[in-house]
Design an enzyme around this catalytic site. Structure first.
Site, short mmCIF file in Angstrom:
data_model
loop_
_atom_site.label_atom_id
_atom_site.label_comp_id
_atom_site.label_asym_id
_atom_site.label_seq_id
_atom_site.Cartn_x
_atom_site.Cartn_y
_atom_site.Cartn_z
N TRP A 101 0.84 -1.38 0.07
CA TRP A 101 0.13 0.05 0.24
C TRP A 101 0.71 1.39 0.03
CZ3 TRP A 101 -4.37 -0.80 -2.00
CH2 TRP A 101 -5.14 -2.14 -1.61
N ASP A 169 -1.98 6.73 6.35
CA ASP A 169 -3.03 5.97 5.65
C ASP A 169 -3.53 4.75 6.75
OD1 ASP A 169 -4.56 3.80 4.39
OD2 ASP A 169 -3.07 3.49 2.91
N LYS A 193 -12.60 -1.83 5.60
CA LYS A 193 -11.90 -2.71 6.63
C LYS A 193 -12.49 -2.43 7.83
CE LYS A 193 -8.66 -2.87 3.04
NZ LYS A 193 -7.85 -2.28 2.38
#
Ligand SMILES: *Cc1c(COP(=O)(O)O)cnc(C)c1O
Length: 357
Positions: A101, A169, A193
């Site tokens: 990511w 993030d 999530k």
């Protein structure tokens, strides 16, 4: 059969949330209308947006400098929107490279301006985090990925003292543990999530840092426009925002972030203690960086991999297969996952180890 959802995302949601969301599809609060056919400018939806924003403020104990936005485009659009808003024309930003990511975040940021790498765990296949950060003075911000969902690492010590504004993030560990959220310049997270349904991203930004890049932005890219319009610059992803609201209410009802942190610690402890006690399984992740959200592990005899997954499937354990890029297994233990599910899979692991160990 009870189903246990260990999927990495879109992930498990509390049963109460799903039931209430289902009612809202058919008849929202006895209005005779579905929330799906309600106008976004109506009082009905304004209340949803307002309460969702307020609950984020409350659960994160945000101060008045922090703005809360619900935006389209997922965390992935934030990879671009963050540097557009915070990386100055002539400046540079510093990024940690800690997994899939963060690599994507770096790639997008490079479309906008100059990026330096403050630290990388690439040579360790991203199964650790950088021990030290090297940040050139004057960086506009430092970017970290607090939880790397695929390789299973999580920052336990957040580098607040790096001397630059910190951007994070938090897609896969938002609201899973207590953090001094006001100390971040910007936090973003795709909702699917730990926060709700796919289709919306949460952005928390310190408004004092905006408008300083020297860059003119297209309307939809400029956070200040979204702030001015209360996340309603265009039609918001209404239902996704509503599911976030329900999830936040659920979290508050559970006792908030502090209570869920304890719950998450308990689940992670049970999982990793079991894993460490069974020689047939191994975690490739350095112990001090192990994620409490996504436990990544392998089986020592590759021939048993398929057997283990078949056994999981037969017992209703969903989403245990590791990400296609790293293989092995991954057990995600987001806020909504009950301790019983972790008990179920650790019992299965013990049983499997007895049979094949
Ligand atoms: C899933 C994930 C993303 C991507 O989220 P989208 O909402 O699909 O764009 C980004 N960062 C992390 C850490 C993730 O886990």
């Amino acid at each position: 059969m009870t189903v246990h959802n260990f999927g990495a995302g879109p992930a498990i949601l509390p049963k109460e949330v799903l039931e209430e969301a289902a009612r809202a599809v058919v008849n929202y609060k006895n209005s005779g209308l579905s929330l799906l056919e309600t106008g976004h400018r109506t009082e009905t939806f304004q209340e949803v947006m307002h309460e969702a924003r307020q609950l984020v403020r409350e659960l994160m104990s945000l101060n008045d400098e922090m703005e809360v936005l619900f935006l389209h485009g997922g965390a992935t659009l934030q990879f671009l929107q963050v540097p557009l808003n915070l990386l100055s024309e002539k400046g540079f930003a510093s990024y940690t490279e800690t997994g899939t990511w963060s690599v994507k975040a770096i790639r997008e940021a490079r479309f906008v301006g100059r990026i330096e790498i403050a630290g990388s765990s690439k040579e360790n296949n991203y199964y650790s985090l950088p021990e030290q950060l090297h940040i050139t003075p004057g960086a506009d911000y430092l970017h970290i990925t607090t939880n790397e969902t695929i390789s299973g690492t999580q920052w336990q010590q957040i580098p607040f003292d790096a001397g630059v504004p910190l951007v994070a993030d938090m897609s896969s560990d938002i609201l899973s543990r207590r953090l001094p959220f006001n100390r971040f310049a910007l936090i973003y997270a795709g909702a699917q999530k730990n926060l709700g349904a796919a289709g919306v991203a949460l952005v928390v930004v310190n408004k004092n840092l905006l408008g300083k890049t020297g860059r003119t932005l297209p309307t939809m890219m400029d956070y200040r426009n979204h702030i001015a319009e209360g996340s309603m610059l265009n039609t918001p992803p209404m239902f996704a925002v509503y599911v976030v609201l329900l999830t936040l209410r659920w979290l508050k009802g559970k006792g908030g972030v502090e209570a869920i942190e304890q719950h998450n610690e308990e689940k992670a402890r049970l999982f990793y203690d079991t894993l460490d006690a069974l020689p047939v399984f191994t975690s490739p992740v350095s112990r001090q960086y192990r994620s409490r959200m996504n436990a990544v592990f392998t089986i020592n005899n590759p021939e048993l991999e398929k057997k283990f997954l078949e056994r999981c499937k037969a017992e209703g354990m969903i989403g245990v297969k590791g990400h296609r890029s790293v293989g092995g297994f991954r057990v995600s233990m987001y806020n909504a996952l009950p301790l019983e599910s972790v008990k179920a899979i650790t019992d299965l692991m013990k049983d499997f180890a007895n049979q094949y160990g």
